[in-house]
Design an enzyme around this catalytic site. Structure first.
Site, PDB file in Angstrom:
ATOM      1  N   ALA A   1      12.217  21.756 -62.120  1.00 16.17           N
ATOM      2  CA  ALA A   1      12.319  22.222 -63.503  1.00 16.17           C
ATOM      3  C   ALA A   1      13.595  21.631 -64.086  1.00 16.17           C
ATOM      4  CB  ALA A   1      12.378  23.743 -63.530  1.00 16.17           C
TER       5      ALA A   1
ATOM      6  N   GLY B   1      10.321  22.739 -58.712  1.00 18.07           N
ATOM      7  CA  GLY B   1       9.042  22.739 -59.437  1.00 18.07           C
ATOM      8  C   GLY B   1       8.194  21.515 -59.116  1.00 18.07           C
TER       9      GLY B   1
ATOM     10  N   GLU C   1       6.485  22.397 -55.993  1.00 19.46           N
ATOM     11  CA  GLU C   1       5.481  23.421 -56.354  1.00 19.46           C
ATOM     12  C   GLU C   1       4.282  22.796 -57.073  1.00 19.46           C
ATOM     13  OE1 GLU C   1       8.689  25.733 -58.202  1.00 19.46           O
ATOM     14  OE2 GLU C   1       7.894  27.491 -57.157  1.00 19.46           O
TER      15      GLU C   1
ATOM     16  N   GLU D   1      16.139  25.672 -54.814  1.00 20.94           N
ATOM     17  CA  GLU D   1      16.525  26.618 -55.878  1.00 20.94           C
ATOM     18  C   GLU D   1      17.711  27.502 -55.509  1.00 20.94           C
ATOM     19  OE1 GLU D   1      13.393  25.930 -55.013  1.00 20.94           O
ATOM     20  OE2 GLU D   1      12.130  25.765 -56.805  1.00 20.94           O
TER      21      GLU D   1
HETATM   22  N1  COA Z   1      16.751  18.829 -64.221  1.00 20.33           N
HETATM   23  C1  COA Z   1      17.378  18.120 -65.177  1.00 20.33           C
HETATM   24  N2  COA Z   1      17.883  16.890 -64.989  1.00 20.33           N
HETATM   25  C2  COA Z   1      17.723  16.358 -63.759  1.00 20.33           C
HETATM   26  C3  COA Z   1      17.091  17.046 -62.712  1.00 20.33           C
HETATM   27  C4  COA Z   1      16.592  18.330 -62.981  1.00 20.33           C
HETATM   28  N3  COA Z   1      15.922  19.035 -62.060  1.00 20.33           N
HETATM   29  N4  COA Z   1      17.108  16.264 -61.607  1.00 20.33           N
HETATM   30  C5  COA Z   1      17.732  15.128 -61.967  1.00 20.33           C
HETATM   31  N5  COA Z   1      18.108  15.179 -63.261  1.00 20.33           N
HETATM   32  C6  COA Z   1      18.808  14.163 -64.052  1.00 20.33           C
HETATM   33  C7  COA Z   1      20.286  14.094 -63.708  1.00 20.33           C
HETATM   34  O1  COA Z   1      20.997  15.078 -64.405  1.00 20.33           O
HETATM   35  C8  COA Z   1      20.600  12.696 -64.168  1.00 20.33           C
HETATM   36  O2  COA Z   1      20.701  12.694 -65.584  1.00 20.33           O
HETATM   37  P1  COA Z   1      21.908  11.906 -66.329  1.00 20.33           P
HETATM   38  O3  COA Z   1      21.716  10.474 -65.922  1.00 20.33           O
HETATM   39  O4  COA Z   1      21.660  12.158 -67.773  1.00 20.33           O
HETATM   40  O5  COA Z   1      23.161  12.498 -65.789  1.00 20.33           O
HETATM   41  C9  COA Z   1      19.344  11.918 -63.814  1.00 20.33           C
HETATM   42  O6  COA Z   1      18.303  12.876 -63.713  1.00 20.33           O
HETATM   43  C10 COA Z   1      19.429  11.179 -62.507  1.00 20.33           C
HETATM   44  O7  COA Z   1      19.767  12.127 -61.493  1.00 20.33           O
HETATM   45  P2  COA Z   1      21.003  11.938 -60.488  1.00 20.33           P
HETATM   46  O8  COA Z   1      21.407  13.303 -60.012  1.00 20.33           O
HETATM   47  O9  COA Z   1      22.069  11.106 -61.131  1.00 20.33           O
HETATM   48  O10 COA Z   1      20.321  11.089 -59.322  1.00 20.33           O
HETATM   49  P3  COA Z   1      20.762  11.042 -57.793  1.00 20.33           P
HETATM   50  O11 COA Z   1      19.991   9.944 -57.182  1.00 20.33           O
HETATM   51  O12 COA Z   1      22.240  11.006 -57.668  1.00 20.33           O
HETATM   52  O13 COA Z   1      20.276  12.445 -57.164  1.00 20.33           O
HETATM   53  C11 COA Z   1      18.700  14.250 -56.806  1.00 20.33           C
HETATM   54  C12 COA Z   1      18.901  12.740 -57.082  1.00 20.33           C
HETATM   55  C13 COA Z   1      17.226  14.526 -56.887  1.00 20.33           C
HETATM   56  C14 COA Z   1      19.201  14.563 -55.400  1.00 20.33           C
HETATM   57  C15 COA Z   1      19.499  15.069 -57.840  1.00 20.33           C
HETATM   58  O14 COA Z   1      19.169  14.593 -59.131  1.00 20.33           O
HETATM   59  C16 COA Z   1      19.191  16.538 -57.813  1.00 20.33           C
HETATM   60  O15 COA Z   1      19.677  17.223 -56.914  1.00 20.33           O
HETATM   61  N6  COA Z   1      18.425  17.042 -58.788  1.00 20.33           N
HETATM   62  C17 COA Z   1      18.159  18.444 -58.923  1.00 20.33           C
HETATM   63  C18 COA Z   1      17.127  18.887 -57.906  1.00 20.33           C
HETATM   64  C19 COA Z   1      16.873  20.382 -58.016  1.00 20.33           C
HETATM   65  O16 COA Z   1      17.747  21.198 -57.754  1.00 20.33           O
HETATM   66  N7  COA Z   1      15.650  20.714 -58.389  1.00 20.33           N
HETATM   67  C20 COA Z   1      15.228  22.079 -58.477  1.00 20.33           C
HETATM   68  C21 COA Z   1      15.374  22.607 -59.847  1.00 20.33           C
HETATM   69  S1  COA Z   1      14.704  24.243 -59.909  1.00 20.33           S
END
Ligand code: COA
Length: 260
Positions: free
Chosen positions: A66, A111, A114, A134
């Site tokens: 999400a 999500g 999911e 989460e």
């Molecule tokens: N919601 C909103 N934005 C997200 C996102 C999310 N769930 N996951 C990634 N993004 C965005 C980042 O903020 C970033 O945006 P920006 O370039 O404007 O700063 C872009 O996507 C790229 O992500 P980034 O974190 O820079 O890539 P990465 O390769 O360093 O890391 C992940 C990849 C997947 C490990 C990391 O993005 C992450 O942990 N995301 C969240 C995962 C999460 O907790 N999901 C559950 C949500 S309920």
């Protein structure tokens, strides 16, 4: 169908839906959820689409969860609606009445995991990563993950994934039964399409009733499920497809199903 955050195309009887926010790793914001809902309603009404494939745009992510920038604004009341909305859309995917295949091409987190769980079949690329992180954000999965993951793998493994927030790779996902098959990244979509075409070539009444019987295990007791199965089996035996399928076998030819 014209959307901002998803792409949709049809090849033969296969609908291919691509979550398309690659700069945000295809995170599901509210608009994307609305578009998903709208697209699945159209698919539901489209008799020409037999099977659906969902994948993510770009090379990095299926869906990274999400949208955390929207999550951050929730309070107790709006969070309940947020969770119920996602749950309801994922329920409608699971109960579409047509097979939905997740082609997991990268991160499937929160999500995103999911969403894959709400699909009927999961194929993964060898670059896919799965997790329910989460608790790192001080919340729990809210789009059905605590329920579907626990039923699909087992309570111990599900609790380990959800409570540790660990991210697992495609091979581990395969080992624990979270995905059916793992392919090299450049083969994933072709393999998903191959499976979808194979399913499309069968009689679609049998396909949809087989799916209904399989999904019924989510909600019915074994006795109720066995009854549903025998009702569905009997229904199939009243169709033209049944006559065609059995006659084709006996006449040593390929069946020509008419879905009637
Ligand atoms: N919601 C909103 N934005 C997200 C996102 C999310 N769930 N996951 C990634 N993004 C965005 C980042 O903020 C970033 O945006 P920006 O370039 O404007 O700063 C872009 O996507 C790229 O992500 P980034 O974190 O820079 O890539 P990465 O390769 O360093 O890391 C992940 C990849 C997947 C490990 C990391 O993005 C992450 O942990 N995301 C969240 C995962 C999460 O907790 N999901 C559950 C949500 S309920």
């Amino acid at each position: 169908m014209n959307y901002s955050n998803i792409l949709f195309e049809q090849k033969n009887h296969v609908g291919i839906l691509i979550i398309n926010r690659p700069d945000k790793l295809n995170a599901l914001n509210d608009k994307t959820l609305d578009e998903l809902h709208d697209c699945f309603s159209s698919i539901n009404n489209d008799k020409d689409i037999y099977v659906v494939i969902i994948t993510g745009s770009g090379e990095k992510a299926f869906v990274a969860g999400a949208d955390i920038s929207e999550l951050n604004k929730l309070d107790k009341d709006s969070a309940k609606k947020f969770s119920e909305k996602g749950q309801s859309i994922f329920y409608s995917i699971e109960n579409l009445g047509k097979p939905v295949i997740a082609a997991v091409n990268g991160f499937a987190l929160g999500g995103g995991c999911e969403l894959a769980l709400a699909c009927h079949i999961r194929y993964a690329s060898d670059k896919a990563k799965f997790g329910q992180p989460e608790v790192n954000l001080g919340i729990i999965p809210g789009y059905g993950g605590t329920q579907r993951l626990t039923r699909l793998i087992n309570p111990g493994r599900s609790a380990e994934m959800i409570l540790s927030a660990d991210i697992i790779d495609a091979n581990e996902a395969y080992r624990i039964g979270l995905v059916s098959k793992v392919f090299p990244a450049d083969e994933l979509m072709n393999k998903a399409i191959e499976l979808a075409e194979k399913i499309s070539s069968k009689g679609q009444i049998a396909i949809s009733l087989a799916l209904k019987s399989v999904i019924s295990t989510e909600e019915l007791t074994d006795t109720e499920g066995q009854k549903l199965e025998s009702d569905m089996f009997a229904y199939c035996c009243g169709t033209e497809d049944f006559k065609e399928g059995t006659s084709a076998f006996l006449e040593k030819r390929k069946p020509n199903f008419k879905n009637s």
